[in-house]
Every structure is written in C-alpha cells, then in structure tokens.
Enzyme design. Structure first.
Site: not given
Ligand code: HMG
Ligand code: MG
Length: 311
Positions: A209, A249, A240, A207, A15-16
C-alpha cells in the site's frame, strides 16, 4: 541495474480498491471496470471477495460480479475466500482461483477475520485441500508483514515461519502485504532477505500500500531481489477497512509506467489502463491518487484547451 525482463502485475483494484470505498458501486459498473482492465491486457486480477456481507458490504454482490464478467482464455480471475462457505459460493459462481488471507500479527487477524492466527490457519487447512481437489488455484496473503496498525513492529521470523506453513499447505503463491504502507526500501531488503533465505522468490509476490509514497521504491528493491509478481490497484484505489490508516495500493499505472520506461515487460497497454481507471474514478465519485493517471489526465485536458482555443 539488475531487473527482471518481465513482471506479472496482479491487479487488485476491483477487490482491494472497491472494498474500501464509501460508495456502493453498482454491479454493472464493477463488471465494466473488470472488463476494461482485462481489455488493457491484465492477465491476473482479483475481482471480488466471498466474505461476509456484514463485514464488507461493498462486495456483497460477489456472486453477480463473478458470473457477470467475461473470462477470456489466459486471464486468471481470483477472489478472496475466508472460509468453507466462501469457497463453496466462489466455486458455484464459476471461480477457478481463490485467495485465502491472514496477518502476521494477532490483533489484525482478529480484527479482520475474527480469528486467531491458529484459527485462520485451521480454516485454510479446511479450504485449500478442497479447492485444490476441485482444480481451483490458491493464493495466500500474509498481511501486516512490515508493520501492524495495532501492534506496531512485526517480527520477520514470524513471517518466515508463516510463509513456510503456507507453502507446506500447497498454495500456489504467497503475497506479502504491507497493509498500512509503512515499509521503506531498507526494511524491504531486510525482511525479504530473511524470507528469501528460506523460500524461493518464485513462490512470492509483493503487495505494497502506498500510504507514505514508498511503494514504488519498495517494489524496485523486491524486483532486484528476484520477485516478479507485483500486486497493484488501478488508479491507486484501495485499503483494508479493518486496518486504520491503510490507504490505496500501489497504483497499477505508476508501476507499469516505471517498468515500461525501464524496458521491463508487463503486457499491459498503459493508455487502455488509464481509461479503465478514469471510468473507476467516475463511479467511485472522487479523484484517484495515481500520479501517472493525474499527469496523463492533466496532459489531455491541456491538449483539449489548446484545441478549443485554436478552433
Ligand atoms: P464472524 O462474524 O466471526 O463469523 O466473521 P460468522 O461465521 O458468525 O459469520 C457472520 C455472518 O456472516 C453470518 O451471517 C454468516 O452466515 C455470514 P448471520 O448468520 O449473522 O446472518 N458469513 C458469510 N456470508 C457470506 N460469505 C461468507 C460468510 N462467512 C460467514 N464467506 C468472517 C468471520 C471471516 C466471515 C468475517 O470476519 C469476514 O468476512 N471477514 C472479511 C474481512 C475482509 O474481507 N477484510 C478485507 C480483506 S483483507 C485485506 O484487505 C488485506 C489484503 O489486501 C492484503 C494486505 O493489504 O495486506 C488481502
Ligand atoms: Mg491490501
């Protein structure tokens, strides 16, 4: 040295790791990678994210991955979920564990999930009770605990209070993210000390990095303070896409090798883990940063050369 007898490695490479790769990894390769990690003895693994494919195109095949992996008994497979839609798709794809995520800083939360912290918490209040009622396990991440790429310093009091809110919500575990790899061991002791004054170590994971090479040292501090779940990524894949400067990581091989050398059990077969990372390096198309992996592959190459010269 005060160390736990056993540590749970929570593997986040699929995933990450893969969310940050430029190359779109084919679904069968992801499934082979996950199966190989499970074959190496990993018991907790984050396999994908049910997020918007517009935001993270690399994991657009989440449902196919979730349906394609083998799920041996005793292995917990989890996936990131940002909202109700993600939860529904995750459950429909057979997921029994999910992870919700936000950051301790407003700007990173906004850049990552297009929400304020309050809005992200409101989404958790919708998702977590439904997941729990369906018997689905819930982890939560707090990112940017040790520093934010947009805001700089983060007040540990804010993290302490977020951990409290997440525990009240009933999540199983809270993983404290050093999203951009800026934490140092003294800061780790200070921040964890403030969190542990209010919350038990059993509720927490770390967690880190490894941007500046301090992740192992930070883990050592965390373990000495009683934390026994460590997130890591095979080969050191990771980052990220919404956190500029975030690199891989902590590499699973590096932490497992250190733990085994100190007689701390993980249940992981290091040689099989190296093979899983070797496979990942071929499909992402570049060398992986893990120090142990590099040393191990170098040793193998030297042995091969010696054998060729001898034959
Ligand atoms: P948004 O643009 O504000 O919301 O995104 P939206 O509701 O307008 O959705 C945009 C589009 O995505 C729409 O499609 C939705 O239908 C679709 P359209 O109508 O334009 O065709 N959509 C989805 N599709 C599939 N599955 C879903 C979903 N939700 C909406 N669940 C949203 C808001 C939260 C969806 C967006 O910002 C997002 O997906 N963000 C994810 C970002 C991400 O994954 N970042 C990396 C992970 S975090 C990380 O790495 C840190 C971590 O490792 C810890 C650390 O290191 O500290 C965990
Ligand atoms: Mg991370």
């Amino acid at each position: 040295m005060k160390l736990p007898a056993e540590v749970t490695i929570y593997e986040v490479g699929p995933r990450d790791g893969l969310q940050n790769e430029a190359r779109q990894v084919p679904t069968p390769d992801k499934i082979r990678f996950i199966d190989a990690l499970v074959g190496a003895g990993i018991k907790s693994i984050e396999i994908t994210s049910f997020v918007s494919p517009k935001w993270i195109p690399q994991l657009a095949d989440a449902a196919e991955v979730a349906r394609g992996v083998s799920r041996p008994a005793g292995v917990r497979m989890s996936a990131l979920v940002p909202n109700r839609r993600g939860l529904d798709t995750a459950i429909a794809s057979g997921m029994k564990d999910i992870a919700v995520f936000l950051s301790a800083s407003e700007t990173h939360t906004k850049k990552n999930v297009n929400k304020t912290i309050a809005e992200a918490l409101a989404a958790f209040h919708e998702v977590v009770p439904i997941a729990r009622a369906a018997g689905v396990g819930c982890r939560a991440y707090v990112s940017t605990v040790f520093g934010c790429p947009y805001e700089g310093d983060v007040d540990p009091a804010r993290v302490v209070s977020l951990v409290g809110e997440l525990r009240d919500l009933g999540v199983d575990q809270i993983s404290l993210g050093d999203t951009i790899g800026v934490a140092n061991p003294a800061q780790t002791e200070d921040v964890l000390g403030q969190i542990l004054a209010k919350h038990p170590a059993e509720a927490l994971a770390v967690h880190f990095h490894d941007t500046q090479g301090t992740a192992l040292a930070n883990c050592l501090v965390a373990m000495q303070m009683g934390i026994t779940t460590i997130d890591a990524s095979a080969g050191g894949l990771g980052g990220c896409p919404y956190a500029p400067g975030a690199s891989g990581n902590l590499a699973t091989e590096d932490v497992v090798a250190m733990l085994h050398a100190m007689n701390v059990k993980t249940g992981i077969d290091l040689d099989k883990l190296v093979e899983a990372s070797r496979t990942a390096a071929t499909f992402v198309g570049h060398e992986l940063p893990s120090k142990y992996l590099k040393a191990h592959l170098g040793k193998q190459a030297r042995a091969r050369r010696r054998a060729e010269m001898g034959s």
